[in-house]
Design an enzyme around this catalytic site. Structure first.
Site, PDB file in Angstrom:
ATOM      1  N   GLY A 195       0.844  -1.192   0.000  1.00 49.61           N
ATOM      2  CA  GLY A 195       0.000   0.000   0.000  1.00 49.61           C
ATOM      3  C   GLY A 195       0.874   1.235   0.000  1.00 49.61           C
ATOM      4  O   GLY A 195       2.089   1.151   0.210  1.00 49.61           O
ATOM      5  N   LYS A 196       0.297   2.356  -0.276  1.00 50.44           N
ATOM      6  CA  LYS A 196       1.049   3.610  -0.181  1.00 50.44           C
ATOM      7  C   LYS A 196       0.056   4.746  -0.059  1.00 50.44           C
ATOM      8  O   LYS A 196      -1.071   4.662  -0.564  1.00 50.44           O
ATOM      9  CB  LYS A 196       1.894   3.810  -1.441  1.00 50.44           C
ATOM     10  CG  LYS A 196       3.057   4.743  -1.235  1.00 50.44           C
ATOM     11  CD  LYS A 196       4.248   4.030  -0.600  1.00 50.44           C
ATOM     12  CE  LYS A 196       5.403   4.946  -0.366  1.00 50.44           C
ATOM     13  NZ  LYS A 196       6.602   4.216   0.066  1.00 50.44           N
TER      14      LYS A 196
END
Ligand code: NAD
Length: 428
Positions: free
Chosen positions: A117-118
């Site tokens: 994720g980011k």
């Protein structure tokens, strides 16, 4: 590129610099080696979830301002998503998407039970007060509350975010769930359930990657000369640890300038100067050069540890380093990869070289969930084991498939995620 860029880019130049396209090119090359079918490729290419949020903040002036934030969860088949949050003016969805996908492959390369994720918020933290940053961080956390959590998605620091940012996220999340939840973020202060060794982990991993790559190259030079782009968490700490190991750091840079000293910099002194002055500009008794010149310096090792798209088709053929170890995410474009390979430059790819950070983040999450904390020596030893083992696995994969370390790392990572997906099957 911002709309204010004076020189218009051709389509192929802007495609080269698009981080999601850069990631996809490597993905496709690895998927071809693996013979992945089209359906699975589409699943693995497509982010599982993308969230865009508006973050209204009352600025110190009393005026309301709306910031835009993102959280992208690329793939959660191997576990909760894991990835940093960056605050920067040029954050955009394509970049966050690419960074989220890189996190999936990175966690998989080092075999952590996480997906990728980011997050990011479009803002210029250098112009914001602590109060404004705190309000923005807390409101962003509240806005993405529904998709994060210790079993869902665990943020961490990235460019322009730090322990303090994580403390605010942890507190905001905990207030909402009415229980102190330390495992919601990693990279926290020690007093809030952080892990010993986390701050240094990415730089330490880079240092280990340099060491392993030199063994592979058989480059036998006394005090190899190292150029490090970026003097933050990864570049600054990486440079300091490399210097401790006997490497000669001949150049460092930050967003403002780059410095060079042929007989080696005193890294600790440079970092102290940056801490005091908030910039490298004005650092005394060294040669000041442009950031572009820095990358082309005569050296054995180049560690790009700042941001994306620094080594491109425009400068790759002029690079003199024999070894590039990617501290940053996406510092080399796919077009530059081909040029470097033809010149015989060994590139240790980001998803392996900078995986030390997420590895110790994983250790932090494990310690938080067990509420039992390890010594720094234990953390560093476990990190060493993971990095050395992963380097060897990537190297073996690259040899088996007769490809670069980068494509070898992607093959290893994609194969693991694809296997997990096949075993879980498609729920419909
Ligand atoms: P940071 O904010 O601590 O430091 C960034 C450094 O790069 C600063 O010195 C800044 O001045 C400099 N910089 C920014 N733009 C630059 C440019 N165009 N040219 C030269 N210098 C420039 O950030 P960080 O945590 O060190 O992250 C650096 C890179 O490493 C990013 O790509 C990030 O995604 C990646 N990364 C970070 C971690 C981590 O644990 N912090 C882990 C893995 C990967």
């Amino acid at each position: 590129m911002s709309s204010g860029t004076a020189v218009a880019l051709t389509k192929s130049q802007s495609d080269e610099l698009n981080p999601f396209m850069a990631m996809s090119k490597r993905f496709d090359a690895a998927a071809d080696h693996l013979g992945l079918d089209e359906g699975l490729r589409e699943v693995l290419r497509t982010p599982d979830r993308e969230v865009t949020v508006a973050i209204p903040i009352t600025m110190d002036s009393g005026k309301l301002k709306v910031f835009i934030g993102y959280r992208v969860q690329h793939n959660f088949s191997r576990g909760p998503c894991k990835g940093g949050i960056r605050f920067a003016p040029d954050v955009n969805l394509d970049e966050v998407r690419a960074l989220a996908a890189w996190m999936t492959w990175k966690c998989s390369v080092v075999d952590l039970p996480f997906g990728g994720g980011k997050g990011g918020v479009i803002c210029d933290p250098r112009t914001m007060s602590m109060g404004e940053l705190e309000r923005m961080t807390r409101r962003y956390t509240a806005a993405i509350m529904d998709v994060i959590g210790p079993d869902r998605d665990v943020p961490a620091p990235d460019v322009n975010t730090n322990e303090q940012t994580m403390a605010w996220i942890m507190d905001t999340y905990s207030m909402h769930v009415r229980a102190t939840s330390t495992a919601i973020v990693t990279g926290k202060p020690l007093a809030l359930g952080g892990s010993k060794g986390r701050t240094e982990a990415t730089g330490r991993g880079v240092m280990i990657a340099v060491r392993e790559a030199l063994k592979k190259l058989g480059l036998n030079v006394a005090n190899p000369r190292v150029v490090v782009q970026g003097s933050g968490n990864v570049g600054g700490i990486g440079a300091r640890l490399l210097q401790q190991q006997g490497f000669k750091i001949v150049s460092l840079s930050d967003i403002d300038t780059a410095i060079y000293k042929a007989d080696g910099l005193n890294v600790v002194d440079v970092l102290d100067f940056i801490k005091k002055n908030k910039t490298l500009r004005g650092y005394p008794n060294v040669q000041h050069i442009t950031r572009e010149e820095q990358l082309l310096l005569d050296c054995e090792i180049l560690v790009p540890a700042a941001t994306e798209n620094q080594i491109t088709s425009a400068n790759a053929d002029k690079i003199k380093a024999k070894l590039i170890v990617e501290g940053a995410n996406g510092p080399t474009t796919a077009a530059a990869d081909a040029i470097l390979e033809s010149k015989g430059v060994l590139v240790v790819p980001d998803i392996l070289a900078n995986a030390g950070g997420v590895t110790v983040s994983y250790f932090e999450w494990v310690q938080d969930r067990a509420a039992y904390f390890w010594s720094e020596a234990e953390v560093n030893q476990k990190l060493e084991t993971v990095m050395v083992h992963s380097f060897a696995e990537v190297d073996e994969t690259a040899k088996k498939f007769k490809c670069s370390l980068r494509i070898g790392a992607y093959i290893l990572a994609i194969d693991r995620v694809a296997n997990t997906y096949r075993l879980r099957g498609t729920y419909a």
